[in-house]
Design an enzyme around this catalytic site. Structure first.
Site, PDB file in Angstrom:
ATOM      1  N   GLU A 113      18.782 -17.384 -25.187  1.00 17.41           N
ATOM      2  CA  GLU A 113      19.671 -16.344 -24.635  1.00 17.41           C
ATOM      3  C   GLU A 113      20.051 -15.264 -25.652  1.00 17.41           C
ATOM      4  O   GLU A 113      21.239 -14.954 -25.815  1.00 17.41           O
ATOM      5  CB  GLU A 113      20.929 -16.998 -24.048  1.00 17.41           C
ATOM      6  CG  GLU A 113      20.611 -18.018 -22.973  1.00 17.41           C
ATOM      7  CD  GLU A 113      21.850 -18.678 -22.371  1.00 17.41           C
ATOM      8  OE1 GLU A 113      22.968 -18.404 -22.835  1.00 17.41           O
ATOM      9  OE2 GLU A 113      21.677 -19.471 -21.428  1.00 17.41           O
ATOM     10  N   ASN A 162      13.857 -19.030 -24.936  1.00 18.90           N
ATOM     11  CA  ASN A 162      14.381 -19.515 -23.653  1.00 18.90           C
ATOM     12  C   ASN A 162      15.491 -18.578 -23.163  1.00 18.90           C
ATOM     13  O   ASN A 162      16.367 -18.199 -23.950  1.00 18.90           O
ATOM     14  CB  ASN A 162      14.954 -20.930 -23.879  1.00 18.90           C
ATOM     15  CG  ASN A 162      15.212 -21.709 -22.614  1.00 18.90           C
ATOM     16  OD1 ASN A 162      14.307 -21.891 -21.797  1.00 18.90           O
ATOM     17  ND2 ASN A 162      16.433 -22.190 -22.440  1.00 18.90           N
ATOM     18  N   HIS A 206      18.126 -20.694 -13.322  1.00 20.45           N
ATOM     19  CA  HIS A 206      19.352 -21.097 -12.621  1.00 20.45           C
ATOM     20  C   HIS A 206      19.459 -20.143 -11.431  1.00 20.45           C
ATOM     21  O   HIS A 206      20.064 -19.073 -11.519  1.00 20.45           O
ATOM     22  CB  HIS A 206      20.563 -20.964 -13.548  1.00 20.45           C
ATOM     23  CG  HIS A 206      20.545 -21.947 -14.676  1.00 20.45           C
ATOM     24  ND1 HIS A 206      20.722 -23.297 -14.473  1.00 20.45           N
ATOM     25  CD2 HIS A 206      20.349 -21.790 -16.012  1.00 20.45           C
ATOM     26  CE1 HIS A 206      20.657 -23.940 -15.635  1.00 20.45           C
ATOM     27  NE2 HIS A 206      20.418 -23.042 -16.582  1.00 20.45           N
ATOM     28  N   GLU A 248      15.168 -24.824 -16.786  1.00 21.50           N
ATOM     29  CA  GLU A 248      16.523 -25.310 -16.451  1.00 21.50           C
ATOM     30  C   GLU A 248      16.825 -25.134 -14.966  1.00 21.50           C
ATOM     31  O   GLU A 248      17.927 -24.736 -14.578  1.00 21.50           O
ATOM     32  CB  GLU A 248      17.581 -24.564 -17.284  1.00 21.50           C
ATOM     33  CG  GLU A 248      17.364 -24.638 -18.778  1.00 21.50           C
ATOM     34  CD  GLU A 248      18.493 -24.049 -19.608  1.00 21.50           C
ATOM     35  OE1 GLU A 248      19.580 -23.772 -19.058  1.00 21.50           O
ATOM     36  OE2 GLU A 248      18.290 -23.866 -20.820  1.00 21.50           O
ATOM     37  N   ASP A 303      17.921 -25.055 -11.228  1.00 20.70           N
ATOM     38  CA  ASP A 303      18.804 -25.629 -10.210  1.00 20.70           C
ATOM     39  C   ASP A 303      19.018 -24.591  -9.109  1.00 20.70           C
ATOM     40  O   ASP A 303      18.857 -23.398  -9.328  1.00 20.70           O
ATOM     41  CB  ASP A 303      20.121 -26.187 -10.763  1.00 20.70           C
ATOM     42  CG  ASP A 303      20.892 -25.262 -11.682  1.00 20.70           C
ATOM     43  OD1 ASP A 303      20.598 -24.047 -11.709  1.00 20.70           O
ATOM     44  OD2 ASP A 303      21.814 -25.750 -12.365  1.00 20.70           O
TER      45      ASP A 303
HETATM   46  C1  XIL Z   1      25.381 -26.108 -20.261  1.00 24.90           C
HETATM   47  C2  XIL Z   1      25.667 -27.590 -20.080  1.00 24.90           C
HETATM   48  O1  XIL Z   1      24.985 -28.043 -18.938  1.00 24.90           O
HETATM   49  C3  XIL Z   1      27.149 -27.818 -19.943  1.00 24.90           C
HETATM   50  O2  XIL Z   1      27.420 -29.226 -19.946  1.00 24.90           O
HETATM   51  C4  XIL Z   1      27.902 -27.149 -21.081  1.00 24.90           C
HETATM   52  O3  XIL Z   1      29.307 -27.271 -20.843  1.00 24.90           O
HETATM   53  C5  XIL Z   1      27.536 -25.695 -21.193  1.00 24.90           C
HETATM   54  O4  XIL Z   1      26.120 -25.583 -21.334  1.00 24.90           O
HETATM   55  N1  XIL Z   1      21.886 -22.368 -20.221  1.00 24.90           N
HETATM   56  C6  XIL Z   1      21.567 -23.250 -21.235  1.00 24.90           C
HETATM   57  C7  XIL Z   1      22.202 -24.582 -21.277  1.00 24.90           C
HETATM   58  O5  XIL Z   1      20.644 -22.966 -22.037  1.00 24.90           O
HETATM   59  O6  XIL Z   1      22.334 -25.066 -22.590  1.00 24.90           O
HETATM   60  C8  XIL Z   1      23.541 -24.601 -20.567  1.00 24.90           C
HETATM   61  O7  XIL Z   1      24.007 -25.935 -20.533  1.00 24.90           O
HETATM   62  C9  XIL Z   1      23.400 -24.018 -19.176  1.00 24.90           C
HETATM   63  C10 XIL Z   1      22.917 -22.583 -19.241  1.00 24.90           C
END
Ligand code: XIL
Length: 368
Positions: free
Chosen positions: A168, A211, A248, A278, A280
């Site tokens: 990020e 990422n 996401h 990641e 969802d």
């Molecule tokens: C999130 C975790 O799932 C949570 O438990 C934590 O509180 C915050 O981070 N992008 C990412 C992940 O790269 O590391 C993040 O994970 C979600 C968004």
């Protein structure tokens, strides 16, 4: 987060029947989680993925290892895992030069026990960092970053197949610039080059990823900036292997799948691999009753993952968790960006029963 209504368990077969492209392979959904057997009438996700040479992973946390079903289902279904938080800087080096590898080691051990690969996450990220970094002047921050990468990547050398080296780094919105609020911004843009080189030096065998989120479809400022960044890195001889597209997804503004494919193809044309890192799909903002929400969620899983799997150079998909019981979208701070919950964004319900999304993901893997 409240449990899935029991009624839902009885509606699942109806939902499966409603999804024409997804055979009703889970015919006895209610019993699957409870007796921890494989889904009735079909392979596990990892069996389906192995047949295609793909990775199917989930973000896991050892904080849930006290639940037998958590471990059983994770080991049964996935051939890869990403530590949800345990390899982040704030957890691995909470004080300068003092390392804490225990929770990450527990995940590596779980992976070994279950024949899974580990994707390390994440060496350099502006979040989940200890406060001592904020005060450091640039030269000391650079040293701290390089020391951190060296220590962490060396500790797990040979035990992770890949690292998210930088996570990020690009600004939200239309600027396409590197994130100005990141503590690492004071190092200038070459901090990415240095981070990848340091990770490669510490673990030359590991695949190294950039990422990010919201960069799935070609055409957005974020995806254009990601492409320009990794093109520059690749052309400069920086050891980068691929790009993780977090995915996401927000059903209110889904990416155009053709633009996702174009984006993946142009990344692959640089000599990189791509993967969904990641995924969802929250249902809170999807209209309709629960069966409708879950049916639509299943369709999105199918189409989106199918887009990646149809692209040469897409190596697989990782979900950000696997049971709705333990999703980061149960945390109000994060849930609020996806409309009103419950979001139930994953493949298994709170009782570890497979949802329509489970069947549609398995079907997408088997089909592509
Ligand atoms: C999130 C975790 O799932 C949570 O438990 C934590 O509180 C915050 O981070 N992008 C990412 C992940 O790269 O590391 C993040 O994970 C979600 C968004």
């Amino acid at each position: 987060m409240s449990s899935v209504p029991r009624l839902l368990l009885f509606t699942l077969p109806i939902v499966f029947a409603a999804c024409a492209s997804t055979p009703p392979a889970v015919s006895d959904a209610a019993s699957v989680g409870a007796d921890a057997q494989g889904p009735v009438g079909g392979p596990s996700l990892r069996e389906a993925a192995a047949a295609k040479g793909l990775l199917v992973g989930a973000a896991l946390s050892p904080s849930h290892f006290g639940e037998p079903l958590y471990k059983t289902v994770a080991g049964r279904e996935f051939n890869a895992l990403t530590p949800e938080n345990e390899m982040k800087w704030v957890n691995t080096e909470p004080q300068r030069g003092r390392f804490a590898f225990g929770p990450g080691d527990a995940l590596v051990q779980f992976a070994r026990d279950n024949d899974m690969k580990v994707r390390g996450h994440a060496l350099v990220w502006y979040q989940a960092i200890p406060s001592y970094l904020e005060a450091l002047p640039a030269d000391e921050l650079r040293t701290a970053m390089l020391d951190h990468i060296k220590a962490v990547a060396t500790h797990w050398k040979g035990q992770v197949y890949a690292w998210d080296v930088v996570n990020e780094a690009i600004e939200d919105g239309s600027s396409g610039m590197l994130r100005r609020t990141s503590v690492f911004a004071k190092l200038g843009p070459s901090y990415l080059d240095e981070a990848f080189r340091a990770a490669h030096e510490a673990d030359p065998e590991a695949l190294l990823f950039y990422n990010d989120y919201d960069g799935e479809a070609a055409g957005s400022a974020k995806s254009e900036a990601i492409f320009a960044l990794v093109k520059r890195l690749k052309e400069s001889g920086v050891p980068i292997s691929g790009v993780g597209l977090q995915s996401h997804l927000d059903p209110r503004r889904l990416p155009d799948y053709a633009a996702v494919k174009r984006n993946m193809e142009r990344l692959v044309s640089l000599g990189l691999t791509v993967n969904i890192s990641e995924l969802d799909v929250p249902v809170g903002a999807i209209d309709g009753d629960m069966a409708t929400k879950l049916g639509r969620q299943a369709e999105i899983y199918d189409s989106f993952v199918g887009t990646c799997l149809q692209t040469t150079g897409c190596t697989g998909v990782t979900l950000w968790g696997f049971t709705d019981k333990h999703s980061w979208l149960n945390i109000p701070e994060f849930a609020q960006y996806r409309g009103t919950g419950p979001h139930m964004p994953l493949l298994f319900d709170d009782a570890y029963n497979p949802k329509p999304s489970y069947v549609s993901l398995r079907t997408a893997i088997a089909r592509n």
